[in-house]
Design a protein around this motif. Structure first.
Motif, PDB file in Angstrom:
ATOM      1  N   ILE A  23       0.734  -1.158  -0.145  1.00 22.28           N
ATOM      2  CA  ILE A  23      -0.051  -0.347  -0.564  1.00 22.28           C
ATOM      3  C   ILE A  23       0.739   1.516   0.018  1.00 22.28           C
ATOM      4  O   ILE A  23       0.651   2.441  -0.649  1.00 22.28           O
ATOM      5  CB  ILE A  23      -1.046   0.343   1.063  1.00 22.28           C
ATOM      6  N   ALA A  24       1.794   1.271   0.709  1.00 19.95           N
ATOM      7  CA  ALA A  24       2.448   2.600   0.795  1.00 19.95           C
ATOM      8  C   ALA A  24       3.343   3.130  -0.319  1.00 19.95           C
ATOM      9  O   ALA A  24       3.981   4.299  -0.833  1.00 19.95           O
ATOM     10  CB  ALA A  24       3.884   2.223   2.355  1.00 19.95           C
ATOM     11  N   GLU A  27       1.058   3.978  -2.797  1.00 23.97           N
ATOM     12  CA  GLU A  27       0.993   5.575  -2.886  1.00 23.97           C
ATOM     13  C   GLU A  27       2.369   6.483  -3.130  1.00 23.97           C
ATOM     14  O   GLU A  27       2.022   7.237  -4.106  1.00 23.97           O
ATOM     15  CB  GLU A  27       1.092   5.943  -0.391  1.00 23.97           C
ATOM     16  N   ALA A  28       3.409   5.614  -3.457  1.00 19.73           N
ATOM     17  CA  ALA A  28       4.227   6.359  -3.435  1.00 19.73           C
ATOM     18  C   ALA A  28       4.988   6.538  -4.988  1.00 19.73           C
ATOM     19  O   ALA A  28       5.145   7.774  -5.235  1.00 19.73           O
ATOM     20  CB  ALA A  28       5.728   6.355  -3.279  1.00 19.73           C
ATOM     21  N   ARG A  30       2.414   6.495  -6.861  1.00 14.92           N
ATOM     22  CA  ARG A  30       0.843   8.170  -7.617  1.00 14.92           C
ATOM     23  C   ARG A  30       1.416   9.681  -8.124  1.00 14.92           C
ATOM     24  O   ARG A  30       2.422   9.740  -8.309  1.00 14.92           O
ATOM     25  CB  ARG A  30       0.127   8.668  -6.574  1.00 14.92           C
ATOM     26  N   ALA A 137       4.949   9.880   2.176  1.00 16.42           N
ATOM     27  CA  ALA A 137       5.509   8.978   1.138  1.00 16.42           C
ATOM     28  C   ALA A 137       6.788   8.069   1.681  1.00 16.42           C
ATOM     29  O   ALA A 137       6.105   6.816   2.228  1.00 16.42           O
ATOM     30  CB  ALA A 137       4.974   9.081  -0.014  1.00 16.42           C
ATOM     31  N   TYR A 201      12.138   4.779  -3.689  1.00 20.76           N
ATOM     32  CA  TYR A 201      10.818   6.140  -3.943  1.00 20.76           C
ATOM     33  C   TYR A 201      11.487   6.274  -1.428  1.00 20.76           C
ATOM     34  O   TYR A 201      10.220   7.174  -0.972  1.00 20.76           O
ATOM     35  CB  TYR A 201       9.305   5.885  -3.185  1.00 20.76           C
TER      36      TYR A 201
END
Length: 248
Positions: A23-24, A27-28, A30, A137, A201
């Motif tokens: 999930i992390a 998000e990063a 995106r 993030a 990231y």
């Protein structure tokens, strides 16, 4: 069957930590709402932030001021203001961090100036341009990676506990212990994939920012400091002032 709860705990922790990392990472990854133009050129301050974050920006500012004799950085770890007029917001922030006495420990100056508004504004501009990874993030991925590593260690610890603490009649045979290998494979595989897919990231620069960093021509010592850090300085006294254990 006393070993079954140990396996269930290992599986649950591994699944939750790996899901959290996925999930992390999503998000990063995106995309930024503001596309980056191909002709974008980085300033030295921008390059310093993307290469090393807020502390690198402050180091670049300190070195720049020292080289033009606006500031004296002593190898003893003290910064002394020579010219109280800063040329930009970052230089004025450093002077403000030194204080009205005109002299302060370099470590204190680095910490204060790196957390000041001008550096935060620089970070926000780079994040908005899609060149820097948002702090939330990056910290989210770092925290999720730690959780996966902890779950790997927990799986090994639970398997060892079964072998060492349970009575012999409650220790599963070889095929039973293989159930502990499955969450271990899951977490280790997740870490290997993250090393390739997620590692970019965890840096300050996004993939787009890293691309621009690679395009920067090395035009002098300030560029070297921005991209490589103060250890790239060829002045031993200045390098010592910024890299001594008490100052860095």
């Amino acid at each position: 069957m006393l070993w079954v709860p140990f396996v269930l705990v290992a599986w649950a922790v591994a699944a939750v930590s790996c899901a959290r990392l996925c999930i992390a990472a999503l998000e990063a990854a995106r995309p930024s709402p503001e596309p980056v133009g191909g002709s974008r050129e980085l300033s030295l301050y921008e390059a310093a932030f993307l290469a090393g974050g807020p502390l690198r920006v402050t180091d670049l500012t300190l070195v720049s001021m020292h080289r033009r004799r606006g500031l004296l950085l002593a190898h003893t770890g003290w910064a002394t203001v020579v010219d109280p007029r800063g040329r930009d917001e970052l230089e004025r922030s450093v002077i403000g961090a030194i204080g009205p006495g005109g002299q302060s420990r370099i470590a204190a100056v680095r910490a204060a100036a790196s957390a000041a508004d001008p550096v935060r504004a620089l970070a926000e501009r780079l994040v908005a341009a899609g060149l820097a990874v948002p702090d939330a993030a990056r910290s989210g991925i770092t925290s999720a990676l730690r959780a996966v590593r902890r779950s790997t260690a927990l799986t090994v610890a639970l398997a060892a506990a079964v072998l060492l603490l349970l009575p012999a009649e409650h220790i599963p045979p070889g095929p039973g212990m293989a159930w502990f290998a499955l969450p271990l494979v899951l977490t280790l595989g997740c870490l290997v994939i993250a090393r390739v897919e997620v590692h970019p990231y965890t840096r300050w620069a996004s993939p787009a920012g890293q691309h621009l960093l690679r395009e920067i021509p090395m035009r002098g010592p300030l560029t070297a400091v921005a991209v490589e850090g103060v250890r790239a300085l060829d002045d031993p006294a200045l390098r010592a002032a910024l890299t001594s254990p008490g100052n860095y």
